[in-house]
Design an enzyme around this catalytic site. Structure first.
Site, PDB file in Angstrom:
ATOM      1  N   ASP A  37       2.858   3.274  -1.474  1.00 13.76           N
ATOM      2  CA  ASP A  37       3.703   4.194  -0.715  1.00 13.76           C
ATOM      3  C   ASP A  37       4.199   5.310  -1.637  1.00 13.76           C
ATOM      4  O   ASP A  37       4.256   5.144  -2.856  1.00 13.76           O
ATOM      5  CB  ASP A  37       4.920   3.455  -0.135  1.00 13.76           C
ATOM      6  CG  ASP A  37       4.499   2.365   0.841  1.00 13.76           C
ATOM      7  OD1 ASP A  37       3.395   2.468   1.398  1.00 13.76           O
ATOM      8  OD2 ASP A  37       5.292   1.430   1.031  1.00 13.76           O
TER       9      ASP A  37
HETATM   10  N1  URA Z   1       3.692  -2.966  -0.046  1.00 10.57           N
HETATM   11  C1  URA Z   1       4.504  -1.972   0.362  1.00 10.57           C
HETATM   12  O1  URA Z   1       5.315  -2.146   1.259  1.00 10.57           O
HETATM   13  N2  URA Z   1       4.375  -0.778  -0.227  1.00 10.57           N
HETATM   14  C2  URA Z   1       3.510  -0.522  -1.259  1.00 10.57           C
HETATM   15  O2  URA Z   1       3.464   0.587  -1.773  1.00 10.57           O
HETATM   16  C3  URA Z   1       2.694  -1.585  -1.666  1.00 10.57           C
HETATM   17  C4  URA Z   1       2.797  -2.795  -1.049  1.00 10.57           C
END
Ligand code: URA
Length: 232
Positions: free
Chosen positions: A105
């Protein structure tokens, strides 16, 4: 594959294009043992032996980079509006069709691999191969352990694979997954009545983030690290 000699030297981080031009004029570059004074000459990195100042230049057909992704950049190759992890690489790497192997993310930090090795990246991301990813997380409030999220939960119509959670205290812990659904960790803890406020990936497929890399910094994987990835 054919490529200009000066591009080859710059891609392999041997010399910048202008340094390559000067070195060529001074007879310091050989292709298959013969001095080449014109850096615009085309070579085939898979079959030609290039030497620079008496040393053979090792060419990597596939590039594997680890980056400590900072918050606020996208794990994508390019984006019309926002900065991506590939934008953080210097030229010529940022124009070599590299892509991140998997997604984090925008606000997630830590280990992201960047490569041009489509086959291996595809394999590592395939749920069949179960490449492990470990993350450190911080929660806003203690999560509801009775929901047993580590055993699996329904997400996008399917059960998630078992995960390993090790808590350091009520709000800080580490989680290991073998898959990567969209916002998976955040959704798991939301389901368990909490909220992830910080997420950092520490490992991917047996490779640990080099903690010497400050956010935004990167380095090539070593040959041994590449081997470890191939063994997944
Ligand atoms: N899980 C998440 O919620 N975000 C990420 O960036 C990676 C795994």
């Amino acid at each position: 594959m054919s490529m200009r000699l000066d591009k080859f030297l710059s891609v392999t981080k041997t010399a910048s294009r202008s340094e390559a031009g000067k070195a060529a004029k001074h007879g310091k570059i050989c292709v298959n043992g013969k001095v080449v004074t014109d850096c615009s000459a085309h070579i085939d990195p898979d079959t030609d032996v290039i030497s620079f100042d008496g040393r053979d230049v090792v060419y990597r057909r596939f590039i594997w980079i680890m980056m400590n992704k900072p918050a606020g950049v996208l794990s994508a190759s390019n984006d019309k509006k926002e900065k991506t992890v590939v934008d953080l690489l210097p030229p010529p790497l940022n124009s070599m069709e590299l892509f991140p192997c998997g997604r984090l993310d925008k606000d997630t930090v830590g280990l992201i691999m960047i490569t041009n090795d489509g086959d291996l990246a595809h394999k590592l991301l395939s749920p069949k191969y179960h490449a492990e990813k470990e993350y450190a997380f911080t929660l806003e409030r203690p999560y509801n352990t009775a929901k047993r999220i580590e055993n699996g939960m329904m997400m996008d119509g399917k059960m998630t694979k078992p995960a390993k959670i090790v808590m350091e205290d009520e709000l800080h812990g580490k989680i290991t997954l073998t898959e990567g659904k969209y916002h998976q960790i955040k959704r798991m803890f939301e389901y368990a009545d909490s909220k992830v406020t910080f997420l950092k990936r520490l490992t991917f497929g047996g490779i640990a983030l080099d903690e010497a890399l400050a956010p935004g910094q990167w380095r090539y994987l070593t040959k041994q690290e590449e081997e470890i990835l191939r063994q997944n």
